[in-house]
Design a protein around this motif. Structure first.
Motif, PDB file in Angstrom:
ATOM      1  N   VAL A   1       6.053   2.646  -1.275  1.00 32.78           N
ATOM      2  CA  VAL A   1       5.007   2.783  -2.281  1.00 32.78           C
ATOM      3  C   VAL A   1       3.670   2.396  -1.659  1.00 32.78           C
ATOM      4  O   VAL A   1       3.612   1.797  -0.585  1.00 32.78           O
ATOM      5  CB  VAL A   1       5.273   1.892  -3.517  1.00 32.78           C
ATOM      6  N   ILE A   2       2.596   2.743  -2.372  1.00 36.12           N
ATOM      7  CA  ILE A   2       1.255   2.329  -1.948  1.00 36.12           C
ATOM      8  C   ILE A   2       0.709   1.374  -3.001  1.00 36.12           C
ATOM      9  O   ILE A   2       0.711   1.667  -4.196  1.00 36.12           O
ATOM     10  CB  ILE A   2       0.328   3.539  -1.770  1.00 36.12           C
ATOM     11  N   THR A   3       0.260   0.212  -2.560  1.00 34.30           N
ATOM     12  CA  THR A   3      -0.199  -0.839  -3.458  1.00 34.30           C
ATOM     13  C   THR A   3      -1.643  -0.611  -3.891  1.00 34.30           C
ATOM     14  O   THR A   3      -2.338   0.277  -3.379  1.00 34.30           O
ATOM     15  CB  THR A   3      -0.122  -2.210  -2.768  1.00 34.30           C
ATOM     16  N   GLY A   4      -2.111  -1.459  -4.798  1.00 36.61           N
ATOM     17  CA  GLY A   4      -3.502  -1.421  -5.212  1.00 36.61           C
ATOM     18  C   GLY A   4      -4.463  -1.824  -4.122  1.00 36.61           C
ATOM     19  O   GLY A   4      -5.677  -1.635  -4.259  1.00 36.61           O
ATOM     20  N   ARG A   5      -3.957  -2.364  -3.041  1.00 41.18           N
ATOM     21  CA  ARG A   5      -4.780  -2.681  -1.865  1.00 41.18           C
ATOM     22  C   ARG A   5      -4.845  -1.508  -0.893  1.00 41.18           C
ATOM     23  O   ARG A   5      -5.466  -1.612   0.162  1.00 41.18           O
ATOM     24  CB  ARG A   5      -4.240  -3.923  -1.156  1.00 41.18           C
ATOM     25  N   GLY A   6      -4.139  -0.430  -1.235  1.00 33.15           N
ATOM     26  CA  GLY A   6      -4.165   0.739  -0.371  1.00 33.15           C
ATOM     27  C   GLY A   6      -3.251   0.650   0.822  1.00 33.15           C
ATOM     28  O   GLY A   6      -3.392   1.430   1.771  1.00 33.15           O
ATOM     29  N   THR A   7      -2.288  -0.256   0.784  1.00 34.19           N
ATOM     30  CA  THR A   7      -1.364  -0.430   1.900  1.00 34.19           C
ATOM     31  C   THR A   7       0.021   0.084   1.519  1.00 34.19           C
ATOM     32  O   THR A   7       0.416   0.039   0.350  1.00 34.19           O
ATOM     33  CB  THR A   7      -1.252  -1.911   2.303  1.00 34.19           C
ATOM     34  N   ILE A   8       0.759   0.536   2.509  1.00 32.01           N
ATOM     35  CA  ILE A   8       2.125   0.986   2.313  1.00 32.01           C
ATOM     36  C   ILE A   8       3.062  -0.201   2.446  1.00 32.01           C
ATOM     37  O   ILE A   8       2.985  -0.960   3.418  1.00 32.01           O
ATOM     38  CB  ILE A   8       2.510   2.062   3.339  1.00 32.01           C
TER      39      ILE A   8
END
Length: 471
Positions: free
Chosen positions: A394-401
């Protein structure tokens, strides 16, 4: 407890509170002081100015076309509430904050319990129920987290055009569907969740086809994009399209982002929010709903559900969910993460009829130990199908996988491929699609209440559906 159906690695959701990465949540007094909400059940829709012969007065052209395409009629449940009844309730001095036409109910709010209870005396009211009491304190509002404008080097090592999502898509025959050109184009998916932190700013989601967003939680948030990132993660599994890094299951579908989960409290009112969101999704013409929310225990213990009530009818949210297929919508719903807890069973609305309830498996196709089990109280097999949820990229709200775990994320993986399947077979009904998905799964001959019908094969579902349409 009303819970987002995931086990978050960096953001923990607990009863009415959530922990901030790198710090402790600061408690503040509940804004506005002590407040209550009641669900008001109306007696009927007699005298309404609306008519089933004029559906365009309350449904969009797209919603009407979806019904007609599936040969589904407009009935009295579709009619808006009688405005005279709504005005009568409002005249008592309470605030009407939400409505459900399918359930013929209102959600009202006020500070004076006696005034709220007086609503029951109105001739148009058949009953009331207290569904929410404001807590003394809540966590202070969290500002938007900072986000990365590009992926880290270790995120971008391309092993295939899917990058880190290959396993979760290929397990379900999704790569084959995409190779045939079915990537969700023309389909609209409503995502019902608790927040979509930075989904409007993260570069990899800027190209996602977001058709709109709306908040159904009371009080409304300043922005659904400032709330928790659970919905951002869910959306990413379907909508992102960064070849070689991260590709979702339906990157060409359109998405409607609907917030209907209040992470600060756990109450029956969240069923009213969910119902309002689902009815709104219907009215604007969505095809599929992906919901990673589940209920069974609340801040007020007397409101908790019992296992005997998991019948698809008792809970308001389950009654609403059970109506969706007859409105022409496929609901894909997470089973829950209580497999190792004392509850163990699915939550509501995963007990609803005519939906796809999704459990979670590991990469070796084994049932994830946390994945909730069935059956329903009336003996139906649940979950329906399984997908990779331990873990899911998934991709988080921080833009990281990251790799996160939970039926929250196996659910949208399936929902996206439902969009692809329906794009490929546009002449089928919602119930046809649900049946094909179940029948394509690898445990269909001996379905059970741990693994359901098994892991679906959307390539096979497409082939079976195509053969049926030819006959």
């Amino acid at each position: 407890m009303v819970r987002l159906i995931s086990i978050l690695l960096f953001l923990t959701v607990a009863a009415g509170s959530w922990a901030r990465p790198g710090g402790t949540a600061h408690k503040i007094a509940y804004p506005g002081g002590k407040t209550y909400m009641f669900r008001v059940m109306l007696k009927d829709k007699a005298g309404t100015p609306f008519s089933v012969s004029r559906p365009r007065d309350f449904l969009s052209a797209k919603a009407v076309a979806r019904r007609r395409r599936q040969h589904l009629g407009i009935d009295s449940t579709d009619l808006p509430l009688n405005p005279a009844y709504v005005d009568a309730v409002r005249s008592t001095g309470v605030d009407v904050v939400s409505q459900s036409k399918w359930n013929n109910t209102l959600l009202v709010r006020g500070r004076n319990l006696e005034v709220l209870r007086s609503v029951a005396l109105l001739g148009c009211v058949s009953g009331i129920r207290k569904v929410w009491t404001s807590p003394d304190s809540i966590d202070s509002e969290m500002p938007r987290v900072r986000f990365h404008t590009e992926f880290n080097r270790w995120d971008t090592v391309a092993q295939s055009r899917y990058g880190v999502t290959f396993d979760q898509i290929d397990m379900l025959g999704g790569v084959s569907m995409h190779d045939r050109g079915f990537r969700g184009r023309g389909m609209t998916v409503a995502v019902l969740d608790g927040g979509f932190m930075n989904a409007d700013r993260i570069p990899c989601l800027k190209e996602a086809r977001v058709a709109g967003w709306r908040d159904f939680v009371v009080p409304r948030s300043e922005s659904v994009f400032k709330e928790m990132d659970h919905g951002t993660k869910v959306l990413s599994t379907m909508a992102v399209n960064v070849p070689g890094v991260f590709v979702g299951t339906a990157p060409e579908a359109s998405y409607l982002l609907l917030r209907c989960e209040d992470s600060r409290t756990e109450s029956l009112a969240e069923e009213d929010y969910w119902a309002a969101a689902a009815e709104y999704a219907d009215s604007v013409g969505v095809d599929i709903i992906s919901s990673s929310l589940g209920f069974h225990a609340f801040d007020t213990p007397s409101d908790n559900y019992r296992l005997s009530q998991l019948d698809g009818r008792t809970a308001m949210i389950s009654r609403t969910a059970s109506m969706l297929a007859d409105k022409g919508i496929v609901l894909v719903c997470s089973a829950g993460n209580d497999g190792m807890a004392s509850w163990k069973k699915i939550n509501v609305p995963a007990d609803a009829t005519d939906i796809i309830t999704v459990g979670a498996v590991t990469p070796d196709r084994r049932n994830a130990s946390f994945s909730s089990i069935g059956p329903t109280a009336d003996g139906r097999v649940k979950p329906d199908v399984m997908a990779l949820g331990s873990p899911t990229a998934v991709i988080t709200g921080r833009g990281t996988i990251i790799k996160d775990v939970g039926t929250s994320f196996s659910t949208p993986v399936v929902a996206g491929l439902v969009a692809c399947l329906w794009q490929a077979l546009p002449g089928l009904t919602a119930k046809d699609i649900i049946r094909l998905v179940r029948d394509s799964a690898d445990n269909r001959s001996t379905p059970d209440n741990i693994y359901g019908y098994g892991i679906p094969d959307f390539r096979k579902a497409y082939q079976e559906g195509r053969a049926e349409t030819r006959n």
